[in-house]
Design an enzyme around this catalytic site. Sequence first.
Site, PDB file in Angstrom:
ATOM      1  N   GLY A   1       0.815  -1.206   0.000  1.00  0.00           N
ATOM      2  CA  GLY A   1       0.000   0.000   0.000  1.00  0.00           C
ATOM      3  C   GLY A   1       0.851   1.258   0.000  1.00  0.00           C
ATOM      4  O   GLY A   1       2.038   1.222   0.329  1.00  0.00           O
TER       5      GLY A   1
ATOM      6  N   ASP B   1       1.562  -7.592   0.375  1.00  0.00           N
ATOM      7  CA  ASP B   1       1.856  -7.015   1.685  1.00  0.00           C
ATOM      8  C   ASP B   1       0.831  -5.904   1.936  1.00  0.00           C
ATOM      9  O   ASP B   1       0.982  -4.777   1.445  1.00  0.00           O
ATOM     10  CB  ASP B   1       3.277  -6.460   1.687  1.00  0.00           C
ATOM     11  CG  ASP B   1       3.708  -5.892   3.035  1.00  0.00           C
ATOM     12  OD1 ASP B   1       2.835  -5.721   3.911  1.00  0.00           O
ATOM     13  OD2 ASP B   1       4.901  -5.603   3.202  1.00  0.00           O
ATOM     14  N   ASP B   2      -0.217  -6.211   2.702  1.00  0.00           N
ATOM     15  CA  ASP B   2      -1.314  -5.271   2.911  1.00  0.00           C
ATOM     16  C   ASP B   2      -1.041  -4.342   4.090  1.00  0.00           C
ATOM     17  O   ASP B   2      -1.716  -4.369   5.108  1.00  0.00           O
ATOM     18  CB  ASP B   2      -2.631  -6.032   3.115  1.00  0.00           C
ATOM     19  CG  ASP B   2      -3.847  -5.109   3.062  1.00  0.00           C
ATOM     20  OD1 ASP B   2      -3.689  -3.964   2.619  1.00  0.00           O
ATOM     21  OD2 ASP B   2      -4.935  -5.550   3.455  1.00  0.00           O
ATOM     22  N   GLU B   3      -0.031  -3.487   3.896  1.00  0.00           N
ATOM     23  CA  GLU B   3       0.290  -2.446   4.862  1.00  0.00           C
ATOM     24  C   GLU B   3       0.209  -1.088   4.169  1.00  0.00           C
ATOM     25  O   GLU B   3       0.370  -0.979   2.951  1.00  0.00           O
ATOM     26  CB  GLU B   3       1.707  -2.628   5.413  1.00  0.00           C
ATOM     27  CG  GLU B   3       1.922  -3.902   6.193  1.00  0.00           C
ATOM     28  CD  GLU B   3       3.342  -3.981   6.716  1.00  0.00           C
ATOM     29  OE1 GLU B   3       3.560  -3.624   7.892  1.00  0.00           O
ATOM     30  OE2 GLU B   3       4.246  -4.382   5.945  1.00  0.00           O
ATOM     31  N   TYR B   4      -0.001  -0.040   4.969  1.00  0.00           N
ATOM     32  CA  TYR B   4       0.081   1.346   4.519  1.00  0.00           C
ATOM     33  C   TYR B   4      -0.947   1.733   3.454  1.00  0.00           C
ATOM     34  O   TYR B   4      -0.796   2.764   2.795  1.00  0.00           O
ATOM     35  CB  TYR B   4       1.496   1.683   4.019  1.00  0.00           C
ATOM     36  CG  TYR B   4       2.573   1.260   4.983  1.00  0.00           C
ATOM     37  CD1 TYR B   4       2.629   1.796   6.261  1.00  0.00           C
ATOM     38  CD2 TYR B   4       3.502   0.286   4.636  1.00  0.00           C
ATOM     39  CE1 TYR B   4       3.597   1.392   7.173  1.00  0.00           C
ATOM     40  CE2 TYR B   4       4.476  -0.129   5.537  1.00  0.00           C
ATOM     41  CZ  TYR B   4       4.508   0.431   6.805  1.00  0.00           C
ATOM     42  OH  TYR B   4       5.463   0.021   7.702  1.00  0.00           O
TER      43      TYR B   4
END
Length: 305
Positions: A126, A164-167
């Site tokens: 993200g 990578d489901d961050e940010y």
Amino acid sequence: MFSLVRRRARRTALALSAVAALVLGAATATGAAAAPAPVKQGPTSVAYVEVNNNSMLNVGKYALENGGGNVFDVAVIFAANINYDTASRTAYLHFNENVQRVLDNAATQIRPLQQKGIKVVLSVLGNHQGAGFANFPSQQAASAFAKQLSDAVAEYGLDGIDFDDEYAEYGNNGTAQPNDSSFVHLVTALRANMPDKIISLYNIGPAASRLSYGGVDVSSKFDYAWNPYYGTWQVPGIALPKAKLSPAAVEIGRTAQNTAADLARRTVGEGYGVYLTYNLDGSDRSADVSAFTRELYGSGAVYTP
């Protein structure tokens, strides 16, 4: 979105990469090019590389003292982004200048690793714009983004995609909050587009807890899943066999060597098949790497600049 000019520029770069690859192929015939390293026995080792600061080629600089096999089996380009176009209200795949440079120079940044037998995967992250893997408004929107991902894998000769489901910062720019169908539609479409490539899950964020919808569970569509918390042991909550899971995660140079060794020992002792590392840089990290390779493979590691 990518402009026509940028696409032409990339095609030109890829054509040059293809020429370089032919040169490398000719070198192979004379014995000058790298050959795949000897096969090793033990868990799959993964190395994330922050390409804003470090070279992907660092992954190929480590071999086992005993037998000469590659220390690392999978190299992850960290990271591309899922961005949001506020005009069209759609998500799109974005490469910053450092990721783009790696991709455009695949002949010198990616192919040397692949020639050694190391898989090269693109991580997608993200970017604070509200777009994420868990808030596509429709199956069609999820499928459109999946096509962007698989097109990038094909265009640059990569071995897969890492989620990578961050940010994401869901809700920014008027975007929706996570829903239950989005990630299932995305992974289903991506697996259909690239049945023989790697799809891995950095087990974090809303997407990681939304793997089932409408009677469809996408867990089995992943090749790997790993713990995202460095220096700890946590089994990813996904229905995959132990051989595809990494409960251990270490940050090279920051996780203590004795902790890395303990996590590696536990990986082998409990029958897990993957060991995750993050932030491999350009320094000689053979002492840090040897701390876990001795437990995973019964051998220290040698660094070759």
